[in-house]
Scaffold this active site. Structure first.
Site, PDB file in Angstrom:
ATOM      1  N   GLY A 296     -33.254   5.572  28.586  1.00  0.00           N
ATOM      2  CA  GLY A 296     -32.413   6.196  27.464  1.00  0.00           C
ATOM      3  C   GLY A 296     -31.442   4.128  27.153  1.00  0.00           C
ATOM      4  O   GLY A 296     -31.201   3.605  28.467  1.00  0.00           O
TER       5      GLY A 296
ATOM      6  N   GLN B  64     -39.379  14.062  26.665  1.00  0.00           N
ATOM      7  CA  GLN B  64     -37.718  13.670  26.655  1.00  0.00           C
ATOM      8  C   GLN B  64     -36.626  14.980  25.973  1.00  0.00           C
ATOM      9  O   GLN B  64     -35.207  15.447  27.138  1.00  0.00           O
ATOM     10  CB  GLN B  64     -37.272  12.463  26.059  1.00  0.00           C
ATOM     11  CG  GLN B  64     -38.098  11.299  26.826  1.00  0.00           C
ATOM     12  CD  GLN B  64     -38.603  10.459  25.933  1.00  0.00           C
ATOM     13  OE1 GLN B  64     -39.536  10.957  24.986  1.00  0.00           O
ATOM     14  NE2 GLN B  64     -38.945   9.115  26.300  1.00  0.00           N
TER      15      GLN B  64
ATOM     16  N   ASP C  46     -31.779   3.462  19.943  1.00  0.00           N
ATOM     17  CA  ASP C  46     -31.772   1.605  20.809  1.00  0.00           C
ATOM     18  C   ASP C  46     -31.882   0.717  20.218  1.00  0.00           C
ATOM     19  O   ASP C  46     -31.497  -0.320  20.696  1.00  0.00           O
ATOM     20  CB  ASP C  46     -33.266   2.006  20.596  1.00  0.00           C
ATOM     21  CG  ASP C  46     -33.842   3.214  21.783  1.00  0.00           C
ATOM     22  OD1 ASP C  46     -34.168   4.390  21.155  1.00  0.00           O
ATOM     23  OD2 ASP C  46     -33.268   3.513  23.345  1.00  0.00           O
TER      24      ASP C  46
ATOM     25  N   ASN D 208     -35.472   4.241  16.982  1.00  0.00           N
ATOM     26  CA  ASN D 208     -35.189   5.794  17.802  1.00  0.00           C
ATOM     27  C   ASN D 208     -36.134   5.610  18.258  1.00  0.00           C
ATOM     28  O   ASN D 208     -37.140   5.686  17.919  1.00  0.00           O
ATOM     29  CB  ASN D 208     -34.079   6.814  17.131  1.00  0.00           C
ATOM     30  CG  ASN D 208     -33.751   7.414  18.110  1.00  0.00           C
ATOM     31  OD1 ASN D 208     -32.930   7.139  19.892  1.00  0.00           O
ATOM     32  ND2 ASN D 208     -33.725   8.982  17.997  1.00  0.00           N
ATOM     33  N   LYS D 209     -36.332   7.187  19.080  1.00  0.00           N
ATOM     34  CA  LYS D 209     -37.752   7.821  19.458  1.00  0.00           C
ATOM     35  C   LYS D 209     -38.146   8.204  18.595  1.00  0.00           C
ATOM     36  O   LYS D 209     -37.951   8.759  17.847  1.00  0.00           O
ATOM     37  CB  LYS D 209     -37.488   9.081  20.386  1.00  0.00           C
ATOM     38  CG  LYS D 209     -38.479   9.251  20.882  1.00  0.00           C
ATOM     39  CD  LYS D 209     -39.665   8.316  21.820  1.00  0.00           C
ATOM     40  CE  LYS D 209     -38.425   7.985  22.435  1.00  0.00           C
ATOM     41  NZ  LYS D 209     -39.877   6.563  23.355  1.00  0.00           N
TER      42      LYS D 209
END
Ligand code: MRU
Length: 353
Positions: A52, A202, A243, A253-254
């Protein structure tokens, strides 16, 4: 300020070591690891014991303190100590490339290392103080993000989130899940839909764990289901973390976040990114400049160590994607909700910092 208190503390500096929640063991075990050397911290970031964006930033800051403590005992001249510690700082920064918070925290520690007025002992002490300060500030920043975000959560809303941008992706409280926590404190009828988030899961392993620990109603769905529930009118808004955010608002982001954003736009559902200003990289103009981490192919070919596909198949495994700014309704930060055009609102947020 929010009334909600979360019990989770992901990373904590204690005397001369860093204590981390081991996120590789979720959801079966909730255990802490004691990190006592810089190399152990590098490995903890690399292997995602800590993960994270904001959490790995603080882990990086702590890792530099650990390296400094080791070098302090090696009888080096001040110049040798500084050169070695700067090299170790670059090494720790190389552990994960996409989240800019790691770079941000390393730069903060480097400015102490480079201070010509400090001797070795003072550098180590200042690094320790700063590492702790960044750690404590992170929770306060997340609470402010949460409180701003709660203002745009409709009463009784179902909030969809992707990956984990919670207390366990930060020091505590969370960014996207900070918004959920602050909203839930005022309105216990809200609920969360959490995407599973393949390949590292996650969402399933971490988001559902921390939300249920805090008593927030949560439904787990697989990644392909989000547009189905959007069409049925069951999702009121999307909130995700980030991120790295470029100066124009493009947000990494993811992997899979971009797909959720496209589906939200199609169904006219607000799509928010929640992140501290330390996630915004003002050195890059757009998301095209963001380096996307390519992760191990085993993450795709196996589930729980068991192979799920034919031998010989080709694999590509980017860890993140970039959501273009035109799909983002607002960027929720600790100084307020930034709105399009992001080039202007982001520049203004940094001017007033
Ligand atoms: O690879 P991870 O687990 O470190 O990735 C983290 C994310 O992408 C999260 O979605 C998160 O939003 C960013 S951190 C608050």
């Amino acid at each position: 300020m929010t009334k909600f208190e979360s019990k989770i503390k992901t990373i904590e500096w204690i005397d001369n070591y860093s204590k981390l929640v081991d996120q590789t063991k979720f959801p079966h075990k909730y255990e802490y690891v004691k990190i006592t050397t810089g190399d152990e911290m590098f490995d903890a970031i690399k292997t995602m014991i800590v993960r994270g964006a904001p959490a790995i930033g603080i882990a990086g800051a702590h890792g530099i303190v650990l390296y400094a403590q080791e070098l302090q005992n090696q009888n080096l001249s001040k110049q040798e100590f500084v050169n070695e510690l700067l090299k170790k700082s670059d090494y720790i920064e190389s552990a994960r490339p996409t989240a800019v918070n790691l770079h941000w925290a390393v730069e903060k520690q480097k400015s102490i290392i480079k201070n010509p007025n400090l001797d070795i002992e003072q550098i180590v002490e200042q690094l320790r103080i700063n590492g702790k300060k960044l750690e404590l500030e992170d929770i306060e920043i997340n609470k402010r993000i949460g409180d701003y975000g709660a203002m745009v959560v409709p009463k009784g809303a179902t909030i969809l989130t992707h990956c984990n941008a919670g207390a366990l992706a930060t020091v505590g409280y969370g960014t996207a899940l900070g918004v959920v926590r602050s909203a839930f404190a005022n309105d216990p009828t809200i609920q969360v839909f959490a995407d599973e988030t393949r390949p590292r899961q996650q969402g399933a392993r971490i988001t559902t764990l921390e939300l249920t620990m805090d008593g927030i109603p949560t439904t787990l769905i697989t990644d392909g289901m989000c547009s189905y529930f959007m069409k049925k009118g069951m999702i009121d808004m999307v909130v995700v973390g980030a991120d790295r955010i470029a100066s124009n608002g493009d947000a990494a982001n993811k992997i899979g976040t971009y797909t959720v954003a496209i589906a939200a736009k199609y169904h006219n559902i607000p799509f928010y990114v929640a992140a501290p200003l330390s996630t915004i990289d003002t050195n890059i103009k757009s998301g095209d400049e963001i380096i996307i981490e390519e992760r191990s192919h085993d993450e795709v070919t196996t589930i729980n160590g068991e192979r799920i596909c034919a031998e010989g198949v080709n694999i590509i495994n980017p860890g993140f994607d970039v959501t273009p700014n035109e799909l983002i309704t607002g960027i929720i930060t600790e100084v307020g909700i930034l709105k399009p055009d992001y080039k202007t609102s982001i520049a203004k947020a940094f001017e007033n910092k």
